[in-house]
Write a protein that holds these residues in place. Structure first.
Motif, PDB file in Angstrom:
ATOM      1  N   ASP A  21       0.825  -1.205   0.000  1.00  0.00           N
ATOM      2  CA  ASP A  21       0.000   0.000   0.000  1.00  0.00           C
ATOM      3  C   ASP A  21       0.864   1.262   0.000  1.00  0.00           C
ATOM      4  O   ASP A  21       0.526   2.250  -0.643  1.00  0.00           O
ATOM      5  CB  ASP A  21      -0.934   0.020   1.207  1.00  0.00           C
ATOM      6  N   ILE A  25       0.668   4.210  -2.749  1.00  0.00           N
ATOM      7  CA  ILE A  25       0.461   5.598  -2.335  1.00  0.00           C
ATOM      8  C   ILE A  25       1.576   6.489  -2.873  1.00  0.00           C
ATOM      9  O   ILE A  25       1.325   7.607  -3.342  1.00  0.00           O
ATOM     10  CB  ILE A  25       0.360   5.691  -0.800  1.00  0.00           C
ATOM     11  N   GLY A  28       1.086   6.856  -6.658  1.00  0.00           N
ATOM     12  CA  GLY A  28      -0.095   7.683  -6.850  1.00  0.00           C
ATOM     13  C   GLY A  28       0.154   9.141  -6.530  1.00  0.00           C
ATOM     14  O   GLY A  28      -0.352  10.039  -7.218  1.00  0.00           O
ATOM     15  N   THR A  29       0.938   9.384  -5.494  1.00  0.00           N
ATOM     16  CA  THR A  29       1.271  10.766  -5.138  1.00  0.00           C
ATOM     17  C   THR A  29       2.117  11.427  -6.226  1.00  0.00           C
ATOM     18  O   THR A  29       1.879  12.588  -6.577  1.00  0.00           O
ATOM     19  CB  THR A  29       2.015  10.798  -3.787  1.00  0.00           C
ATOM     20  N   SER A  32      -0.148  12.115  -9.102  1.00  0.00           N
ATOM     21  CA  SER A  32      -1.085  13.174  -8.731  1.00  0.00           C
ATOM     22  C   SER A  32      -0.428  14.547  -8.755  1.00  0.00           C
ATOM     23  O   SER A  32      -1.020  15.520  -9.226  1.00  0.00           O
ATOM     24  CB  SER A  32      -1.644  12.913  -7.341  1.00  0.00           C
ATOM     25  N   PRO A  44      -6.898  13.303  -9.065  1.00  0.00           N
ATOM     26  CA  PRO A  44      -5.985  12.194  -8.722  1.00  0.00           C
ATOM     27  C   PRO A  44      -5.397  12.321  -7.317  1.00  0.00           C
ATOM     28  O   PRO A  44      -5.208  11.315  -6.627  1.00  0.00           O
ATOM     29  CB  PRO A  44      -4.880  12.283  -9.774  1.00  0.00           C
ATOM     30  N   THR A  48      -5.853   9.524  -4.370  1.00  0.00           N
ATOM     31  CA  THR A  48      -4.689   8.982  -3.668  1.00  0.00           C
ATOM     32  C   THR A  48      -4.818   9.195  -2.167  1.00  0.00           C
ATOM     33  O   THR A  48      -4.520   8.291  -1.384  1.00  0.00           O
ATOM     34  CB  THR A  48      -3.401   9.638  -4.187  1.00  0.00           C
ATOM     35  N   TYR A  51      -7.382   6.732  -0.848  1.00  0.00           N
ATOM     36  CA  TYR A  51      -6.806   5.390  -0.745  1.00  0.00           C
ATOM     37  C   TYR A  51      -5.887   5.298   0.467  1.00  0.00           C
ATOM     38  O   TYR A  51      -5.876   4.279   1.170  1.00  0.00           O
ATOM     39  CB  TYR A  51      -6.039   5.044  -2.026  1.00  0.00           C
ATOM     40  N   ALA A  52      -5.114   6.349   0.713  1.00  0.00           N
ATOM     41  CA  ALA A  52      -4.198   6.342   1.855  1.00  0.00           C
ATOM     42  C   ALA A  52      -4.969   6.243   3.174  1.00  0.00           C
ATOM     43  O   ALA A  52      -4.571   5.505   4.081  1.00  0.00           O
ATOM     44  CB  ALA A  52      -3.328   7.588   1.844  1.00  0.00           C
TER      45      ALA A  52
END
Length: 88
Positions: A21, A25, A28-29, A32, A44, A48, A51-52
């Motif tokens: 995870d 993250i 995704g960061t 984003s 985005p 993210t 999700y975090a």
């Protein structure tokens, strides 16, 4: 700080997330921030961050896992009930 699992069967965690995870993250960061600087779209980054928050793991469970299990129980897997009449 890296914490190795106590019982050697649970997954390894760093801070409050599993390592998988944490990688999702991080990627995704980065995507984003790139999307935010190039297009100004914050969607985005919100996904993210969501999700975090959902993947924070306390006492070997997370909100994300609870939602997945609830979905499987309610919608995903057919429930099997067997009714019997016993003449007592």
């Amino acid at each position: 700080m890296y914490i190795y699992p106590d019982n050697l069967k649970s997954k390894a965690v760093m801070w409050l997330w599993e390592l998988k995870d944490l990688g999702i993250i991080a990627v995704g960061t980065l995507i984003s921030i790139l999307a935010l600087t190039q297009t100004g779209i914050m969607i985005p980054l919100a996904v993210t961050a969501g999700y975090a928050v959902l993947s924070i793991r306390l006492d070997d469970t997370s909100i994300k896992q609870f939602i997945v299990n609830a979905w499987k129980y309610c919608v995903g897997v057919q429930q099997y009930y067997e009714w019997r009449y016993t003449d007592e």
